[in-house]
Design a protein around this motif. Sequence first.
Motif: not given
Length: 465
Positions: A140-145, A148, A152, A180, A464-465
């Motif tokens: 998993p990766h966040r949009r604010n990475d 990204a 993503l 997940k 979470n990462w």
Amino acid sequence: MANNSSLILYFSRNRGLVKTFFFIPTTLALLSTLFILFYISTTSHLFFNHHQRHHQHKLTPFILKNNPLPPPLKSSPVLVSLLNVSNNSHGDGRVRNQRSVNVPMEANGNSVNKEVFHDRDIFLEDYKQMNRSFRVYVYPHRRNDPFANVLLPVDFEPRGNYASESYFKKVFMKSHFVTKDPSKADLFFLPFSIARMRHDRRIGTEGIPDFISHYIFNISQKYPYWNRTGGADHFYVACHSIGRSAMEKAWEVKLNAIQVVCSSSYFISGHIAHKDVSLPQIWPRQEDPPKLGSSKRNKLAFFAGAVNSPVREKLLQVWRNDSEIYAHSGRLKTPYADGLLGSKFCLHVKGFEVNTARIADSLYYGCVPVIIANHYDLPFADILNWKSFSIVVATLDIPLLKKILKGISSEEYLLLQNNVLKVRKHFQWHVFPSDYDAFYMVMYDLWLRRSSVRVQWSTSLDSNW
């Protein structure tokens, strides 16, 4: 001494006995050898069938190299499968139904194989199982990475020559195959994009190996999934040829992980056919494919493209001025689609790499592809019988191209083209995937390569990462 003399005298008087003494074991050895050869010849099919059934679910891909294939002249039917074995079971004890197939016969008495699958029944049954049970965990990766854009899916409809990579990830991330829960995962997806890294100024072409090396180090430190198998149950997707050098500083990815790549060649040391997946390079088209028959195809063969390899140079050198084989370099004066629609055969000729989008182009426009690219691990070759809808010509046989193509009878060609229309749905991308399209076929290839050993762990991990 006397005893030795007596022995010599005895044998000298009984020379026939001596000859017989040496002849008997020789005769026995010869008879034994003949018996063994007879036994092998009468039971070899049993061993072959056993091998075939045993590997059906362990994945022994149908390896289609160009060099060993004989020119598909009229005396050697081009539609005969290299792997035409009738198996009676799946390898797990399940017996499949025997179905009679009406196979047309050539004038020389040889049967023409028109089946596009190596085993349609097994494929359809396994496809359903894959759809029901196959699960993949994505790191998993966040949009604010900060990266990204690399990790993503793209937020637009993929375009261009290397759209297959972006299409796969965009469609996959919204599919029911994603889980997940890593304990339920058959495989683990490394979501970095080679194409996006290439255009990111912070990374660029030179920085891709370092980025991937750091990425693998990070996930191996934060998660246990990579370490427990050495990455053998992980995969990544790349279509651009730069992916060949992307793993220079992460050899464990190249050697252990499943590489889903367009530039899939047996000649490249980093590609392992039984482990890796050949990703079809497809130019995205949203409209329905045309339904033209062979009657409007006036040209024998067609090629247009840059002359960026010795193979293409040879093709142009021999056939540039031919009236039946249209081989063109540079920009066309007429639409590219017209050349595909107006030709019986469309040439896929190796450029910088073995892969181009021309095979998918040919199939889309109902043109029988002619593959001139040695050592190409063709997409879905462990599923589809490429001999039933394409012609493979060794690069050394380019001067014989017209003879080979004209040696194909009208009946053979109609079967080839009919099969082209059957398989082209497997070489199309959709924003919303359709059964048996390119996305599902790639997923099936991955499902075949899933590990049969499930490693259990009890540690609760932060996802979470």
